[in-house]
Scaffold this active site. Structure first.
Site, PDB file in Angstrom:
ATOM      1  CB  CYS A   1      40.437  40.334  37.990  1.00 29.27           C
ATOM      2  SG  CYS A   1      40.722  41.687  39.154  1.00 29.27           S
TER       3      CYS A   1
ATOM      4  CG  HIS B   1      44.767  38.202  38.998  1.00 32.73           C
ATOM      5  ND1 HIS B   1      44.521  38.338  37.654  1.00 32.73           N
ATOM      6  CD2 HIS B   1      44.182  39.260  39.601  1.00 32.73           C
ATOM      7  CE1 HIS B   1      43.829  39.450  37.458  1.00 32.73           C
ATOM      8  NE2 HIS B   1      43.610  40.026  38.610  1.00 32.73           N
TER       9      HIS B   1
END
Ligand code: GLN
Length: 250
Positions: free
Chosen positions: A94, A195
Site C-alpha cells: 500500500c 493488507h
C-alpha cells in the site's frame, strides 16, 4: 547456512492494518524450513551495504506518515535500487508500494518522492477504495494462484506501459478501480495494496518471497517442502468469499 537478512523499512511509521504481521509469517515459515531470519529496522540515514540484505519489506501508512518518511526513504533509493539490481527481493504494501514508484501525489496535492524501483506513479483521488479483494496471479508461467486481502487507499496507481501487474482483479478495486489489475511485479519485487496482513492468508506468496531471498543468498532457488497450511487456507477462503460476495469489480 547464514541467516537470511531482512531490511524492514520505517517500521515505526508504515505499519497500518497489522502489516508487521507479514514479517512474523516470513520468520516462522523460514524457521520451519531450517532458516533463520534476521530482521533489521531501517530508518532515516540507515546504512545499506552492497549485498547485505536478501529481502526488503515496507508496510502501509496514512498520507501523514508517508509524508514524514518519503524524503528519507528517497535518500535510501539509490542503495535500495542497487540492492534490487543485485537480486534482493522486495515486498511493499500500500503506502510503501506507492513510494516504491516514482512519486505519490497525496490528498493534499503534495508530490511525495518515491525511489523509482517500480515502473509506476500514484495520484490520490477523491474516492477511497475500501474492501476485500480477490486476485488471480501467475508469478511463474502456468502457476496460476489467487491472492485475497483487504484494501483501503485513495491512491490510484498507474502502471507504466509494459509494466507487469501482480494480478488480475476478480473482486475489488485494485490499482485504480478501472484497469482491472492490482499491484506490480518486477523481477523479485512485489508491490500490492493488499493488507490484512497479506501473508498469513496467502502462504504461497510468503514461500515465493522466502525462496527469492534464499536464491539471493545462495545463488540457487530452493524448492520448499509443503507445510500443513490448513489454517492459512481457511483464512484465504474466508477472505476470498468475502471479496466474492462483495461482487465483481467496482
Ligand atoms: N495513504 C495512502 C492512500 O490513501 C496509502 C494508504 C495505506 O497504506 N493503507 O492511498
Amino acid at each position: 547456512m547464514e541467516p537470511l537478512a531482512v531490511g524492514h523499512l520505517f517500521p515505526d511509521y508504515l505499519n497500518i492494518y497489522a502489516d508487521r504481521g507479514n514479517i512474523a509469517v516470513l520468520s516462522a515459515r523460514a524457521e520451519w524450513r531450517g532458516y533463520r531470519l534476521e530482521v533489521q529496522p531501517l530508518g532515516a540515514g540507515a546504512e545499506i551495504s552492497h549485498g547485505e540484505h536478501d529481502l526488503f519489506y515496507i508496510g502501509g501508512g496514512q498520507d501523514r506518515e508517508q509524508a514524514l518518511i518519503a524524503p528519507e526513504l528517497a535518500s535510501l533509493g539509490p542503495a535500495l535500487c542497487e540492492a534490487f539490481e543485485a537480486g534482493a527481493a522486495f515486498l511493499a504494501v500500500c503506502g510503501g508500494y506507492q513510494l516504491l514508484g516514482r512519486y505519490y501525489r497525496d490528498q493534499s496535492g503534495e508530490e511525495l518522492p518515491g525511489i523509482g524501483l517500480l515502473p509506476l506513479h500514484t495520484v490520490a483521488g477523491s474516492r477511497r477504495m475500501i474492501g476485500d479483494v480477490l486476485l488471480e496471479c501467475e508469478l511463474e508461467p502456468g502457476a496460476r494462484r489467487t491472492l485475497a486481502g483487504f484494501e483501503n487507499h485513495a491512491g490510484q496507481t498507474i502502471l507504466d506501459p509494459g509494466a507487469e501487474p501482480l494480478g488480475r482483479v476478480v473482486s475489488g478495486f485494485g490499482n485504480d478501480g478501472k484497469s482491472g489489475y492490482e499491484g506490480c511485479r518486477r523481477g523479485r519485487a512485489i508491490g500490492t495494496y493488499l493488507h490484512g496482513p497479506l501473508l498469513p492468508r496467502n502462504p504461497w506468496l510468503a514461500d515465493w518471497l522466502l525462496a527469492q531471498a534464499v536464491a539471493h543468498r545462495t545463488g540457487d532457488l530452493p524448492v520448499f517442502e509443503p507445510l500443513r497450511d490448513e489454517l492459512e487456507q481457511e483464512a484465504h477462503a474466508v477472505s476470498a468469499r468475502r471479496a466474492e460476495t462483495r461482487g465483481g469489480r467496482n
